[in-house]
Design a protein around this motif. Structure first.
Motif, PDB file in Angstrom:
ATOM      1  N   ILE A  16       0.842  -1.389  -0.328  1.00 52.44           N
ATOM      2  CA  ILE A  16      -0.113   0.301  -0.330  1.00 52.44           C
ATOM      3  C   ILE A  16       1.084   1.028   0.066  1.00 52.44           C
ATOM      4  O   ILE A  16       2.066   1.259   0.546  1.00 52.44           O
ATOM      5  CB  ILE A  16      -1.000  -0.075   1.069  1.00 52.44           C
ATOM      6  N   SER A  17       0.280   1.980  -0.585  1.00 47.72           N
ATOM      7  CA  SER A  17       1.056   3.589  -1.211  1.00 47.72           C
ATOM      8  C   SER A  17       0.424   4.736  -0.431  1.00 47.72           C
ATOM      9  O   SER A  17      -0.796   4.745  -0.731  1.00 47.72           O
ATOM     10  CB  SER A  17       1.547   3.798  -2.366  1.00 47.72           C
ATOM     11  N   ILE A  18       1.443   5.735  -0.522  1.00 43.17           N
ATOM     12  CA  ILE A  18       1.544   7.328  -0.719  1.00 43.17           C
ATOM     13  C   ILE A  18       2.267   7.835  -0.787  1.00 43.17           C
ATOM     14  O   ILE A  18       3.601   7.662  -1.215  1.00 43.17           O
ATOM     15  CB  ILE A  18       0.825   7.489   0.723  1.00 43.17           C
ATOM     16  N   SER A  28       4.174  16.494  12.574  1.00 37.68           N
ATOM     17  CA  SER A  28       2.857  16.018  12.851  1.00 37.68           C
ATOM     18  C   SER A  28       1.966  15.720  11.970  1.00 37.68           C
ATOM     19  O   SER A  28       1.738  14.397  12.417  1.00 37.68           O
ATOM     20  CB  SER A  28       2.488  16.732  14.622  1.00 37.68           C
ATOM     21  N   ALA A  29       1.789  16.252  10.710  1.00 39.17           N
ATOM     22  CA  ALA A  29       1.154  15.669  10.067  1.00 39.17           C
ATOM     23  C   ALA A  29       1.855  14.639   8.890  1.00 39.17           C
ATOM     24  O   ALA A  29       1.292  14.131   8.249  1.00 39.17           O
ATOM     25  CB  ALA A  29       0.658  17.167   9.167  1.00 39.17           C
ATOM     26  N   GLY A  30       2.587  14.198   9.695  1.00 36.10           N
ATOM     27  CA  GLY A  30       3.403  13.251   8.523  1.00 36.10           C
ATOM     28  C   GLY A  30       2.400  11.784   8.297  1.00 36.10           C
ATOM     29  O   GLY A  30       1.517  11.216   9.150  1.00 36.10           O
ATOM     30  N   LYS A  31       2.563  11.492   6.879  1.00 37.32           N
ATOM     31  CA  LYS A  31       1.521  10.337   6.400  1.00 37.32           C
ATOM     32  C   LYS A  31       1.843   8.865   6.525  1.00 37.32           C
ATOM     33  O   LYS A  31       1.028   7.978   7.249  1.00 37.32           O
ATOM     34  CB  LYS A  31       0.943  10.490   4.943  1.00 37.32           C
ATOM     35  N   TRP A  36       1.958   3.430   8.261  1.00 37.92           N
ATOM     36  CA  TRP A  36       2.337   1.940   8.900  1.00 37.92           C
ATOM     37  C   TRP A  36       0.763   1.609   9.267  1.00 37.92           C
ATOM     38  O   TRP A  36       0.698   0.504  10.434  1.00 37.92           O
ATOM     39  CB  TRP A  36       3.123   2.181   9.654  1.00 37.92           C
ATOM     40  N   ASN A  37       0.118   2.048  10.564  1.00 39.38           N
ATOM     41  CA  ASN A  37      -1.248   1.312  10.732  1.00 39.38           C
ATOM     42  C   ASN A  37      -2.325   0.909  10.815  1.00 39.38           C
ATOM     43  O   ASN A  37      -2.548   0.086  10.549  1.00 39.38           O
ATOM     44  CB  ASN A  37      -2.134   3.117  11.710  1.00 39.38           C
ATOM     45  N   GLN A  38      -2.296   1.246   9.219  1.00 39.47           N
ATOM     46  CA  GLN A  38      -3.362   0.931   8.342  1.00 39.47           C
ATOM     47  C   GLN A  38      -2.712  -0.589   8.226  1.00 39.47           C
ATOM     48  O   GLN A  38      -3.568  -1.490   8.088  1.00 39.47           O
ATOM     49  CB  GLN A  38      -3.959   1.971   7.109  1.00 39.47           C
ATOM     50  N   GLU A  65      10.990  12.718  -6.432  1.00 39.24           N
ATOM     51  CA  GLU A  65      10.373  13.881  -7.636  1.00 39.24           C
ATOM     52  C   GLU A  65      11.996  14.645  -8.279  1.00 39.24           C
ATOM     53  O   GLU A  65      11.731  15.129  -9.070  1.00 39.24           O
ATOM     54  CB  GLU A  65       9.680  14.802  -6.932  1.00 39.24           C
ATOM     55  N   SER A  66      12.618  14.842  -7.496  1.00 35.07           N
ATOM     56  CA  SER A  66      14.071  14.924  -7.710  1.00 35.07           C
ATOM     57  C   SER A  66      15.069  14.269  -6.291  1.00 35.07           C
ATOM     58  O   SER A  66      15.673  13.239  -6.819  1.00 35.07           O
ATOM     59  CB  SER A  66      13.581  16.946  -6.334  1.00 35.07           C
ATOM     60  N   ASP A  67      14.791  14.788  -5.331  1.00 32.75           N
ATOM     61  CA  ASP A  67      16.274  14.527  -3.974  1.00 32.75           C
ATOM     62  C   ASP A  67      15.562  14.304  -2.697  1.00 32.75           C
ATOM     63  O   ASP A  67      14.070  13.933  -2.923  1.00 32.75           O
ATOM     64  CB  ASP A  67      17.224  15.581  -4.297  1.00 32.75           C
ATOM     65  N   GLU A  68      16.170  14.453  -1.419  1.00 32.24           N
ATOM     66  CA  GLU A  68      16.157  14.141  -0.479  1.00 32.24           C
ATOM     67  C   GLU A  68      14.770  15.285   0.333  1.00 32.24           C
ATOM     68  O   GLU A  68      13.508  15.356   0.934  1.00 32.24           O
ATOM     69  CB  GLU A  68      16.531  13.711   0.384  1.00 32.24           C
ATOM     70  N   THR A  69      14.450  16.052  -0.863  1.00 35.50           N
ATOM     71  CA  THR A  69      14.206  17.153  -0.535  1.00 35.50           C
ATOM     72  C   THR A  69      12.496  17.294  -1.638  1.00 35.50           C
ATOM     73  O   THR A  69      11.665  17.774  -0.661  1.00 35.50           O
ATOM     74  CB  THR A  69      14.404  18.514  -1.360  1.00 35.50           C
ATOM     75  N   GLY A  70      12.276  16.607  -2.210  1.00 31.10           N
ATOM     76  CA  GLY A  70      10.870  16.392  -2.828  1.00 31.10           C
ATOM     77  C   GLY A  70      10.238  15.302  -2.742  1.00 31.10           C
ATOM     78  O   GLY A  70      10.362  14.710  -1.873  1.00 31.10           O
ATOM     79  N   ARG A  71       9.305  15.209  -3.321  1.00 33.31           N
ATOM     80  CA  ARG A  71       7.868  14.170  -2.835  1.00 33.31           C
ATOM     81  C   ARG A  71       8.162  12.923  -3.504  1.00 33.31           C
ATOM     82  O   ARG A  71       9.626  12.720  -4.249  1.00 33.31           O
ATOM     83  CB  ARG A  71       6.342  14.980  -3.600  1.00 33.31           C
ATOM     84  N   TYR A  72       7.662  12.118  -3.159  1.00 33.66           N
ATOM     85  CA  TYR A  72       8.040  10.696  -3.043  1.00 33.66           C
ATOM     86  C   TYR A  72       6.523   9.319  -3.137  1.00 33.66           C
ATOM     87  O   TYR A  72       5.919  10.362  -2.235  1.00 33.66           O
ATOM     88  CB  TYR A  72       9.456  10.319  -2.584  1.00 33.66           C
ATOM     89  N   THR A  73       7.051   8.647  -3.560  1.00 29.68           N
ATOM     90  CA  THR A  73       5.853   6.910  -2.808  1.00 29.68           C
ATOM     91  C   THR A  73       7.133   6.196  -1.992  1.00 29.68           C
ATOM     92  O   THR A  73       7.469   6.222  -2.298  1.00 29.68           O
ATOM     93  CB  THR A  73       5.863   6.573  -4.351  1.00 29.68           C
ATOM     94  N   TYR A  74       5.631   6.455  -0.560  1.00 32.42           N
ATOM     95  CA  TYR A  74       6.352   5.703   0.298  1.00 32.42           C
ATOM     96  C   TYR A  74       4.614   4.249   0.407  1.00 32.42           C
ATOM     97  O   TYR A  74       4.388   4.542   0.069  1.00 32.42           O
ATOM     98  CB  TYR A  74       6.299   6.307   1.361  1.00 32.42           C
ATOM     99  N   THR A  75       5.868   2.944  -0.201  1.00 33.35           N
ATOM    100  CA  THR A  75       5.034   1.349   0.104  1.00 33.35           C
ATOM    101  C   THR A  75       5.632   0.893   0.600  1.00 33.35           C
ATOM    102  O   THR A  75       6.428   0.896   1.066  1.00 33.35           O
ATOM    103  CB  THR A  75       5.286   1.525  -1.442  1.00 33.35           C
TER     104      THR A  75
END
Length: 158
Positions: A16-18, A28-31, A36-38, A65-75
């Motif tokens: 499952i991904s975000i 505190s808004a981290g997804k 992990w709870n799901q 999207e780029s490097d550690e500063t950009g967006r990424y998919t976490y699965t």
């Protein structure tokens, strides 16, 4: 923390991904904690077909999207023998063959050791070339006790 350099063949995974970024995850808004709870509450691992292991869970970072500063998919998922029959609510992909720097955390509480390891990796990355293709954390039998766990983090190299 000095990594071990290894070559790994391509493999497939389902999970499952975000989509997120590190700035959001440090607030505190981290997804990621919610994912992990799901994963545990819905027993996602039991819904994944064609698993190649019963003892390994992966946390994959991909589609940078780029490097550690950009967006990424976490699965969060598991290695599989085929991505055929991927459930509708899940993501499947192939992790390409690559050379990885493998960082092994110290033993300790998961909430501490993962954050510490990534700080070390970001420092290490200032002098070493990452590809920002697919990186992953490997949770195996050493991580069964979340209060005394050890994890390997694989960073794809250029």
């Amino acid at each position: 923390m000095q990594p071990t350099i290894i070559k790994k063949e391509a493999f497939q995974a389902i999970g499952i991904s975000i989509t997120t970024n590190n700035e959001l995850e440090m607030s505190s808004a981290g997804k990621i904690p919610h994912l992990w709870n799901q994963y545990f509450q819905e027993q996602i691992t039991n819904q994944i077909p064609n698993k190649t292991t019963q003892t390994e869970t992966l946390a994959l970072y991909s589609n940078y999207e780029s490097d550690e500063t950009g967006r990424y998919t976490y699965t969060i998922g598991v290695p599989v023998s085929t991505v055929i029959d991927t459930p509708e609510n899940m993501t499947s992909f192939t992790i390409p063959a690559a050379t990885y720097a493998v960082f092994t955390t110290r033993k300790g509480p998961l909430s501490e050791i993962i954050a510490e390891a990534w700080q070390d990796i970001w420092n290490w990355s200032k002098e070493n070339k990452r590809t920002f293709t697919t990186d992953f954390e490997l949770y195996d039998e050493r991580a069964f006790d979340p209060n005394d766990a050890q994890v390997d983090i694989y960073i794809a190299l250029a």
